[in-house]
Motif scaffolding. Sequence first.
Motif, PDB file in Angstrom:
ATOM      1  N   TYR A 197     -15.765 -17.949 -11.105  1.00  0.00           N
ATOM      2  CA  TYR A 197     -14.897 -18.512  -9.895  1.00  0.00           C
ATOM      3  C   TYR A 197     -14.224 -17.479  -8.887  1.00  0.00           C
ATOM      4  N   HIS A 198     -15.042 -16.218  -9.050  1.00  0.00           N
ATOM      5  CA  HIS A 198     -14.272 -15.173  -8.364  1.00  0.00           C
ATOM      6  C   HIS A 198     -13.967 -15.267  -6.923  1.00  0.00           C
ATOM      7  N   ARG A 199     -14.989 -15.941  -6.247  1.00  0.00           N
ATOM      8  CA  ARG A 199     -14.853 -15.782  -4.790  1.00  0.00           C
ATOM      9  C   ARG A 199     -13.741 -17.105  -4.589  1.00  0.00           C
ATOM     10  N   PHE A 200     -13.692 -18.027  -5.339  1.00  0.00           N
ATOM     11  CA  PHE A 200     -12.777 -18.975  -5.065  1.00  0.00           C
ATOM     12  C   PHE A 200     -11.403 -18.471  -5.338  1.00  0.00           C
ATOM     13  N   ILE A 201     -11.107 -17.853  -6.406  1.00  0.00           N
ATOM     14  CA  ILE A 201      -9.911 -17.195  -6.542  1.00  0.00           C
ATOM     15  C   ILE A 201      -9.507 -15.992  -5.398  1.00  0.00           C
ATOM     16  N   SER A 202     -10.278 -15.460  -4.933  1.00  0.00           N
ATOM     17  CA  SER A 202     -10.193 -14.503  -4.080  1.00  0.00           C
ATOM     18  C   SER A 202      -9.594 -15.125  -2.754  1.00  0.00           C
ATOM     19  N   PHE A 203     -10.338 -16.085  -2.319  1.00  0.00           N
ATOM     20  CA  PHE A 203     -10.058 -17.008  -1.273  1.00  0.00           C
ATOM     21  C   PHE A 203      -8.734 -17.839  -1.553  1.00  0.00           C
ATOM     22  N   ALA A 204      -8.219 -18.018  -2.711  1.00  0.00           N
ATOM     23  CA  ALA A 204      -7.020 -18.542  -2.953  1.00  0.00           C
ATOM     24  C   ALA A 204      -5.797 -17.583  -2.841  1.00  0.00           C
ATOM     25  N   LEU A 205      -6.049 -16.340  -3.256  1.00  0.00           N
ATOM     26  CA  LEU A 205      -5.238 -15.368  -3.293  1.00  0.00           C
ATOM     27  C   LEU A 205      -4.982 -14.827  -1.725  1.00  0.00           C
ATOM     28  N   TYR A 206      -5.893 -14.946  -0.950  1.00  0.00           N
ATOM     29  CA  TYR A 206      -5.667 -14.598   0.352  1.00  0.00           C
ATOM     30  C   TYR A 206      -5.058 -15.703   1.061  1.00  0.00           C
ATOM     31  N   SER A 248       1.477  -6.520   3.484  1.00  0.00           N
ATOM     32  CA  SER A 248       0.362  -5.445   3.881  1.00  0.00           C
ATOM     33  C   SER A 248       0.042  -4.982   2.555  1.00  0.00           C
ATOM     34  N   TRP A 249       0.572  -4.670   1.494  1.00  0.00           N
ATOM     35  CA  TRP A 249      -0.093  -4.299   0.470  1.00  0.00           C
ATOM     36  C   TRP A 249      -0.469  -5.397  -0.515  1.00  0.00           C
ATOM     37  N   TYR A 250      -0.063  -6.732  -0.181  1.00  0.00           N
ATOM     38  CA  TYR A 250      -0.676  -7.677  -0.874  1.00  0.00           C
ATOM     39  C   TYR A 250      -2.104  -8.036  -0.415  1.00  0.00           C
ATOM     40  N   PHE A 251      -2.078  -7.923   0.696  1.00  0.00           N
ATOM     41  CA  PHE A 251      -3.700  -8.142   1.502  1.00  0.00           C
ATOM     42  C   PHE A 251      -4.408  -7.148   1.039  1.00  0.00           C
ATOM     43  N   LEU A 252      -3.903  -5.723   0.801  1.00  0.00           N
ATOM     44  CA  LEU A 252      -4.711  -4.749   0.500  1.00  0.00           C
ATOM     45  C   LEU A 252      -5.409  -4.932  -0.943  1.00  0.00           C
ATOM     46  N   LEU A 253      -4.531  -5.624  -1.929  1.00  0.00           N
ATOM     47  CA  LEU A 253      -4.700  -6.003  -3.260  1.00  0.00           C
ATOM     48  C   LEU A 253      -5.643  -7.052  -3.292  1.00  0.00           C
ATOM     49  N   CYS A 254      -5.482  -7.850  -2.552  1.00  0.00           N
ATOM     50  CA  CYS A 254      -6.567  -9.288  -2.430  1.00  0.00           C
ATOM     51  C   CYS A 254      -8.050  -8.852  -2.044  1.00  0.00           C
ATOM     52  N   VAL A 265       5.504   2.993  15.100  1.00  0.00           N
ATOM     53  CA  VAL A 265       5.369   2.739  16.556  1.00  0.00           C
ATOM     54  C   VAL A 265       6.337   1.311  16.862  1.00  0.00           C
ATOM     55  N   TYR A 266       6.142   0.329  16.143  1.00  0.00           N
ATOM     56  CA  TYR A 266       6.606  -0.823  16.476  1.00  0.00           C
ATOM     57  C   TYR A 266       8.059  -1.235  15.838  1.00  0.00           C
ATOM     58  N   HIS A 267       8.416  -0.312  15.211  1.00  0.00           N
ATOM     59  CA  HIS A 267       9.902  -0.181  14.532  1.00  0.00           C
ATOM     60  C   HIS A 267       9.905  -1.429  13.707  1.00  0.00           C
ATOM     61  N   SER A 268       8.928  -1.943  13.023  1.00  0.00           N
ATOM     62  CA  SER A 268       8.675  -3.013  12.050  1.00  0.00           C
ATOM     63  C   SER A 268       9.324  -2.918  10.687  1.00  0.00           C
ATOM     64  N   TYR A 269      10.218  -2.063  10.608  1.00  0.00           N
ATOM     65  CA  TYR A 269      10.689  -2.033   9.069  1.00  0.00           C
ATOM     66  C   TYR A 269      11.253  -3.170   8.685  1.00  0.00           C
ATOM     67  N   ASP A 270      11.896  -3.833   9.552  1.00  0.00           N
ATOM     68  CA  ASP A 270      12.908  -4.761   9.227  1.00  0.00           C
ATOM     69  C   ASP A 270      12.343  -6.225   9.238  1.00  0.00           C
ATOM     70  N   LEU A 271      10.919  -6.315   9.689  1.00  0.00           N
ATOM     71  CA  LEU A 271      10.397  -7.667   9.655  1.00  0.00           C
ATOM     72  C   LEU A 271      10.266  -8.152   8.221  1.00  0.00           C
ATOM     73  N   PRO A 272      10.503  -9.574   7.927  1.00  0.00           N
ATOM     74  CA  PRO A 272      10.730 -10.229   6.723  1.00  0.00           C
ATOM     75  C   PRO A 272       9.218 -10.136   6.149  1.00  0.00           C
ATOM     76  N   TRP A 273       9.470  -9.638   4.710  1.00  0.00           N
ATOM     77  CA  TRP A 273       8.155  -9.711   4.025  1.00  0.00           C
ATOM     78  C   TRP A 273       6.946  -8.851   4.312  1.00  0.00           C
ATOM     79  N   PHE A 274       7.001  -8.537   5.450  1.00  0.00           N
ATOM     80  CA  PHE A 274       5.764  -7.781   5.995  1.00  0.00           C
ATOM     81  C   PHE A 274       5.182  -6.727   5.330  1.00  0.00           C
ATOM     82  N   ARG A 275       6.083  -5.665   4.776  1.00  0.00           N
ATOM     83  CA  ARG A 275       5.614  -4.407   4.384  1.00  0.00           C
ATOM     84  C   ARG A 275       4.768  -4.851   2.820  1.00  0.00           C
ATOM     85  N   SER A 276       5.664  -5.899   2.158  1.00  0.00           N
ATOM     86  CA  SER A 276       5.126  -6.360   0.851  1.00  0.00           C
ATOM     87  C   SER A 276       3.851  -7.040   1.351  1.00  0.00           C
TER      88      SER A 276
END
Length: 422
Positions: A143-152, A107-113, A94-105
């Motif tokens: 330290y799970h929650r601290f690690i999770s917060f650091a990743l996010y 999106s999946w990084y946040f899913l992993l976090c 919809v927003y033709h955002s394929y070329d936005l820097p880093w954004f596809r990566s």
Amino acid sequence: EVDLEERLRELDLRSDSDVPDVPPPTDSTPEILKKALSGLSARWKNWWIRGILTLAMISGFFLIIYLGSFMLMLLVLSIQVKCYHEIITIGYRVYHSYDLPWFRSLSWYFLLCVNYFFYGETVADYFATFVQRREQLQFLIRYHRFISFALYLTGFCMFVLSLVKKHYRLQFYMFAWTHVTLLITVTQSHLVIQNLFEGMIWFLVPISSVICNDIAAYIFGFFFGRTPLIKLSPKKTWEGFIGGFFSTVVFGFIFSYFLAQHQYFVCPVEYNSETNRFVTECEPSELFQMKKYSVPPLLQPVLGWETVNMYPFQMHSFALSTFASLIGPFGGFFASGFKRAFKIKDFADTIPGHGGIMDRFDCQYLMATFVHVYITSFIRGPNPSKLLKQLLILQPEQQLSVYKTLKSHLVEKGILQPSLRG
């Protein structure tokens, strides 16, 4: 280069009808089905395709149930990832955002976090004895929650560093799109797994009720539908809505009766660290023990019974079935409104005749939240097994302190004799 800032400013001023078109999905119907159904009208061709694929999916679902709880959890995770992919892909198109820097990566990084956070919480709650035996896991859980917060936080900083002049608004659009998608898919799938741990019956009855309502509403609407139900979804009719409601209530009552008879379905799912397997063995709670109920006087002449034997869970199945058939469809209406806003027919073309995975599970996510709230509000009580697991991971001096406090409490209540030595 196209000035994205000006294009987005124009988009803000347009009506919904001017939203950029998303390329229509391709027809993924197998060629063998196309040839076999080539002589039918489009309406009946879609009927047969949907019917055949529905039976295939239900058969696969029963097979996964047979394989056990762990496979069901993998199924939920797979569906979650696919739904996330479908919604995020619409945003890209919809927003033709394929070329936005880093954004596809990103999106999946946040899913992993987010998955790391939720599944880590599940491991800490239900696999305490397993974690206790492995020092590396003890560190991760402690330290799970601290690690999770650091990743996010890492992902958040990467997003800020990726901001580019003239792309700011588009990047923030997609940042918000990603987080709303995470809320819809990951949070709800986590609740599905939480429901599963309460007992497979809390997983199967709600999901099956939504499936039954979807099928029954489609059948009643196909053959008897005359009165439109809602403008967001023109093919939905009052006849289908009402027929789906009564069919779902009856189905839920009968299906609950069958499941309530088996420990495999009613016992909480627990992890046995000695066998490294999930087990469903317990003494069924009162919810799953047959009881005698008095039939209301007004119904006694109609039914010819004064009393009836049934499982208490069957009473709860009325609440689950009612929500699945009356409120659950609003998840589908919400999805229909979303698709109409972006002028798309389906989220994807993964399943011929059905659309994408999200098209099949739009109502399930709303149902999962209701079931979780219902269990915590009306069903769940203290869990001795879970409490014992938490006690076992305490330090010896902490365990001794708990023991002395519990002993003193039991003596005060007269359950233990004061002279009893511990």
